[in-house]
Design a protein around this motif. Sequence first.
Motif, PDB file in Angstrom:
ATOM      1  N   GLY A 132      40.094  32.899  37.301  1.00 45.33           N
ATOM      2  CA  GLY A 132      40.117  32.144  38.924  1.00 45.33           C
ATOM      3  C   GLY A 132      39.530  30.906  38.642  1.00 45.33           C
ATOM      4  N   ALA A 133      40.068  29.848  39.315  1.00 46.73           N
ATOM      5  CA  ALA A 133      39.529  28.428  39.150  1.00 46.73           C
ATOM      6  C   ALA A 133      39.392  27.885  40.623  1.00 46.73           C
ATOM      7  CB  ALA A 133      40.824  27.336  38.359  1.00 46.73           C
ATOM      8  N   GLY A 134      39.049  28.988  41.600  1.00 47.72           N
ATOM      9  CA  GLY A 134      38.559  28.382  42.699  1.00 47.72           C
ATOM     10  C   GLY A 134      37.054  28.014  42.695  1.00 47.72           C
ATOM     11  N   ILE A 135      36.294  27.802  43.492  1.00 50.18           N
ATOM     12  CA  ILE A 135      34.903  27.201  43.563  1.00 50.18           C
ATOM     13  C   ILE A 135      34.054  28.308  42.856  1.00 50.18           C
ATOM     14  CG2 ILE A 135      34.266  27.952  46.006  1.00 50.18           C
ATOM     15  CD1 ILE A 135      33.311  24.878  44.009  1.00 50.18           C
ATOM     16  N   VAL A 136      34.309  29.594  43.164  1.00 52.41           N
ATOM     17  CA  VAL A 136      33.349  30.451  42.365  1.00 52.41           C
ATOM     18  C   VAL A 136      33.585  30.363  41.039  1.00 52.41           C
ATOM     19  CG1 VAL A 136      32.762  32.975  42.405  1.00 52.41           C
ATOM     20  CG2 VAL A 136      33.322  31.917  44.617  1.00 52.41           C
ATOM     21  N   GLY A 137      34.892  30.345  40.640  1.00 52.73           N
ATOM     22  CA  GLY A 137      35.141  30.475  39.110  1.00 52.73           C
ATOM     23  C   GLY A 137      34.603  29.285  38.619  1.00 52.73           C
ATOM     24  N   LEU A 138      34.800  28.102  38.942  1.00 52.14           N
ATOM     25  CA  LEU A 138      34.486  26.703  38.665  1.00 52.14           C
ATOM     26  C   LEU A 138      32.898  26.613  38.489  1.00 52.14           C
ATOM     27  CD1 LEU A 138      36.936  24.373  40.599  1.00 52.14           C
ATOM     28  CD2 LEU A 138      37.121  25.180  38.224  1.00 52.14           C
ATOM     29  N   ALA A 139      32.130  27.182  39.628  1.00 53.12           N
ATOM     30  CA  ALA A 139      30.674  27.287  39.302  1.00 53.12           C
ATOM     31  C   ALA A 139      30.318  28.234  38.261  1.00 53.12           C
ATOM     32  CB  ALA A 139      30.248  27.828  40.916  1.00 53.12           C
ATOM     33  N   THR A 140      30.728  29.181  38.217  1.00 56.13           N
ATOM     34  CA  THR A 140      30.538  30.120  36.993  1.00 56.13           C
ATOM     35  C   THR A 140      30.611  29.561  35.706  1.00 56.13           C
ATOM     36  OG1 THR A 140      30.818  31.986  38.536  1.00 56.13           O
ATOM     37  CG2 THR A 140      30.989  32.527  36.052  1.00 56.13           C
ATOM     38  N   ALA A 141      31.996  28.742  35.437  1.00 53.22           N
ATOM     39  CA  ALA A 141      32.388  28.147  34.283  1.00 53.22           C
ATOM     40  C   ALA A 141      31.374  27.192  34.061  1.00 53.22           C
ATOM     41  CB  ALA A 141      33.772  27.644  34.217  1.00 53.22           C
ATOM     42  N   ARG A 142      30.937  26.388  34.793  1.00 47.84           N
ATOM     43  CA  ARG A 142      30.140  25.375  34.577  1.00 47.84           C
ATOM     44  C   ARG A 142      28.750  25.952  34.127  1.00 47.84           C
ATOM     45  NH1 ARG A 142      25.497  24.219  37.346  1.00 47.84           N
ATOM     46  NH2 ARG A 142      24.576  22.136  37.185  1.00 47.84           N
ATOM     47  N   LYS A 143      28.174  27.059  34.898  1.00 44.98           N
ATOM     48  CA  LYS A 143      26.721  27.307  34.267  1.00 44.98           C
ATOM     49  C   LYS A 143      27.030  28.156  32.918  1.00 44.98           C
ATOM     50  CE  LYS A 143      22.270  28.753  34.714  1.00 44.98           C
ATOM     51  NZ  LYS A 143      21.620  27.668  34.640  1.00 44.98           N
ATOM     52  N   LEU A 144      28.077  28.846  32.715  1.00 45.93           N
ATOM     53  CA  LEU A 144      28.388  29.416  31.265  1.00 45.93           C
ATOM     54  C   LEU A 144      28.267  28.133  30.481  1.00 45.93           C
ATOM     55  CD1 LEU A 144      30.627  31.859  32.300  1.00 45.93           C
ATOM     56  CD2 LEU A 144      28.835  32.445  31.343  1.00 45.93           C
ATOM     57  N   ALA A 145      29.018  27.188  30.602  1.00 43.07           N
ATOM     58  CA  ALA A 145      28.889  26.206  29.565  1.00 43.07           C
ATOM     59  C   ALA A 145      27.476  25.660  29.429  1.00 43.07           C
ATOM     60  CB  ALA A 145      30.013  25.120  29.974  1.00 43.07           C
ATOM     61  N   LEU A 146      26.796  25.296  30.447  1.00 42.42           N
ATOM     62  CA  LEU A 146      25.632  24.923  30.238  1.00 42.42           C
ATOM     63  C   LEU A 146      24.542  25.776  29.598  1.00 42.42           C
ATOM     64  CD1 LEU A 146      25.275  23.157  33.885  1.00 42.42           C
ATOM     65  CD2 LEU A 146      25.615  21.982  31.625  1.00 42.42           C
ATOM     66  N   LYS A 147      24.985  27.086  29.507  1.00 45.46           N
ATOM     67  CA  LYS A 147      23.989  27.963  28.860  1.00 45.46           C
ATOM     68  C   LYS A 147      24.636  28.064  27.381  1.00 45.46           C
ATOM     69  CE  LYS A 147      23.054  32.116  30.521  1.00 45.46           C
ATOM     70  NZ  LYS A 147      21.612  32.039  30.599  1.00 45.46           N
ATOM     71  N   GLY A 148      25.759  27.447  26.957  1.00 41.83           N
ATOM     72  CA  GLY A 148      25.997  27.419  25.403  1.00 41.83           C
ATOM     73  C   GLY A 148      27.385  28.183  25.180  1.00 41.83           C
ATOM     74  N   TYR A 149      27.970  28.647  26.347  1.00 41.13           N
ATOM     75  CA  TYR A 149      29.040  29.642  26.132  1.00 41.13           C
ATOM     76  C   TYR A 149      30.223  28.660  25.768  1.00 41.13           C
ATOM     77  CZ  TYR A 149      26.964  33.972  27.488  1.00 41.13           C
ATOM     78  OH  TYR A 149      26.515  35.238  27.586  1.00 41.13           O
ATOM     79  N   ALA A 150      31.086  29.352  25.018  1.00 40.44           N
ATOM     80  CA  ALA A 150      32.327  28.669  24.931  1.00 40.44           C
ATOM     81  C   ALA A 150      33.283  29.368  25.970  1.00 40.44           C
ATOM     82  CB  ALA A 150      33.333  28.769  23.359  1.00 40.44           C
ATOM     83  N   VAL A 151      33.908  28.252  26.930  1.00 42.53           N
ATOM     84  CA  VAL A 151      34.309  28.897  27.992  1.00 42.53           C
ATOM     85  C   VAL A 151      35.875  28.582  28.249  1.00 42.53           C
ATOM     86  CG1 VAL A 151      34.208  29.202  30.806  1.00 42.53           C
ATOM     87  CG2 VAL A 151      32.130  28.547  29.047  1.00 42.53           C
ATOM     88  N   GLU A 152      36.573  29.672  28.672  1.00 49.41           N
ATOM     89  CA  GLU A 152      37.880  29.681  28.985  1.00 49.41           C
ATOM     90  C   GLU A 152      38.270  30.063  30.496  1.00 49.41           C
ATOM     91  OE1 GLU A 152      40.896  30.301  26.034  1.00 49.41           O
ATOM     92  OE2 GLU A 152      39.450  31.088  24.682  1.00 49.41           O
ATOM     93  N   VAL A 153      38.827  29.407  31.060  1.00 49.16           N
ATOM     94  CA  VAL A 153      39.237  29.609  32.798  1.00 49.16           C
ATOM     95  C   VAL A 153      40.895  29.854  32.764  1.00 49.16           C
ATOM     96  CG1 VAL A 153      39.215  28.873  35.115  1.00 49.16           C
ATOM     97  CG2 VAL A 153      37.354  28.217  33.781  1.00 49.16           C
ATOM     98  N   ILE A 154      41.082  30.896  33.398  1.00 47.64           N
ATOM     99  CA  ILE A 154      42.534  31.548  33.653  1.00 47.64           C
ATOM    100  C   ILE A 154      42.702  31.569  34.888  1.00 47.64           C
ATOM    101  CG2 ILE A 154      44.095  33.108  32.959  1.00 47.64           C
ATOM    102  CD1 ILE A 154      42.261  34.179  30.649  1.00 47.64           C
ATOM    103  N   GLU A 155      43.676  30.511  35.527  1.00 48.42           N
ATOM    104  CA  GLU A 155      44.124  30.635  36.727  1.00 48.42           C
ATOM    105  C   GLU A 155      45.583  30.624  36.978  1.00 48.42           C
ATOM    106  OE1 GLU A 155      45.108  29.954  40.721  1.00 48.42           O
ATOM    107  OE2 GLU A 155      43.058  29.935  39.642  1.00 48.42           O
ATOM    108  N   ARG A 156      46.134  31.484  38.068  1.00 47.51           N
ATOM    109  CA  ARG A 156      47.328  31.782  38.012  1.00 47.51           C
ATOM    110  C   ARG A 156      48.396  30.700  38.519  1.00 47.51           C
ATOM    111  NH1 ARG A 156      48.485  35.509  43.339  1.00 47.51           N
ATOM    112  NH2 ARG A 156      47.774  34.257  44.970  1.00 47.51           N
ATOM    113  N   SER A 157      47.659  29.690  39.125  1.00 46.22           N
ATOM    114  CA  SER A 157      48.555  28.655  39.722  1.00 46.22           C
ATOM    115  C   SER A 157      48.334  27.493  39.029  1.00 46.22           C
ATOM    116  CB  SER A 157      48.049  28.385  41.213  1.00 46.22           C
ATOM    117  OG  SER A 157      48.172  29.502  42.026  1.00 46.22           O
ATOM    118  N   GLU A 158      49.137  26.197  39.528  1.00 50.16           N
ATOM    119  CA  GLU A 158      49.127  25.094  38.712  1.00 50.16           C
ATOM    120  C   GLU A 158      47.588  24.262  38.982  1.00 50.16           C
ATOM    121  OE1 GLU A 158      51.295  20.471  38.695  1.00 50.16           O
ATOM    122  OE2 GLU A 158      52.242  22.631  38.929  1.00 50.16           O
TER     123      GLU A 158
END
Length: 370
Positions: free
Chosen positions: A10-36
């Motif tokens: 999910g690339a809504g605001i919750v997913g984007l906020a989660t991806a940001r924090k994960l990346a800052l914690k050093g994770y290699a992050v992939e986001v999967i979104e069903r829409s364009e």
Amino acid sequence: MTKNRAIVVGAGIVGLATARKLALKGYAVEVIERSEQAQGASVRNFGMVWPIGQPKGEMYERAMKSRAIWKETAEKAGIWYGEVGSLHMAYLPEELAVIEEFAAENTQYSILNPAQVTSEAVVKKDLKAALWSDEELIVDPREAIAKIPSYLQEQLGVKFHWNTTVVEVNHPKVKTAKGEELSADAIFVCSGAEFETLYPALFEAQEITKCKLQMMRLVSQPNEWKIGPALCGGLTLVHYEAFKQTPSHAALKAYYDQNHPESLKWGLNVMVSQNGSGELTIGDSHEYGKYLSPFNQEFIDQMILDYLAKFADFKDWSVASRWHGIYPKMTNGATSLVLTPEEGVTIINGLGGAGMTLSFGLAEDVLEQL
């Protein structure tokens, strides 16, 4: 050293906020979104980051944390934002009592008399006072949700899979409708109102429903005319939890029960914000249920416009667009739903109408505990 891998659904605001924090914690992050790009409630709202509506304590602090992250993210991503604050107008004795009690208990806010209210958009006739806050921040959600992924990708290395629907999660695997299988050490499901696809039985057991809101956007105001702060009427004092703590709130609610029953029936909370292009976003209504009509009701839009005209006036009232959004809402009073359906998988959902206000702060709080 190989990075831990994370997948966010999910690339809504919750997913984007989660991806940001994960990346800052050093994770290699992939986001999967069903829409364009995200098309749900994250782009169908006022763009208000709204600490004043959150109850004192944990939720207020989370909102202020989100506000700081929004500023940082907007500056790095090239997103317009306005630190415009908010005004809650009081025209009734019951409304005045609520804002005065609220300001007495929360001393970061102040009461302005009518002469101190400088916004040209505020209706001064019968205005008793206004509650002023400098905390509220406005973004254009359509711009913000479109630009944050590029920032996350270019500056934090997050990878996005667009037009890709996740059909199954079985840690460490995520299966898509395209037949792909991706794997990660940690998986986060941030699916918003579309919670029937993944872990449907688990969601069915939760105290969660959906909320449909109707909104409109007015055209850019002529000659770069500005309303100043985000503006709110008495229905906002009825709606937000923060104001419900005041001793006079029951009397205010009783007044609206008697004099504006239809407004309460359809969950009207009438507010207006202005984006960087001068357009005015107005709304909204609240209808609850798992199965909501896809059709807007014109009388609800008219009720919003009629009530708005009681406390605000604009240079141009032309409606540029109308829409509805649907977001998940907890029915037990909770402000979020964080679940671990299996080892290595976390569901983050249920922020109700406070996704823009709380998501960045919630991601910080949840992921710091990983």
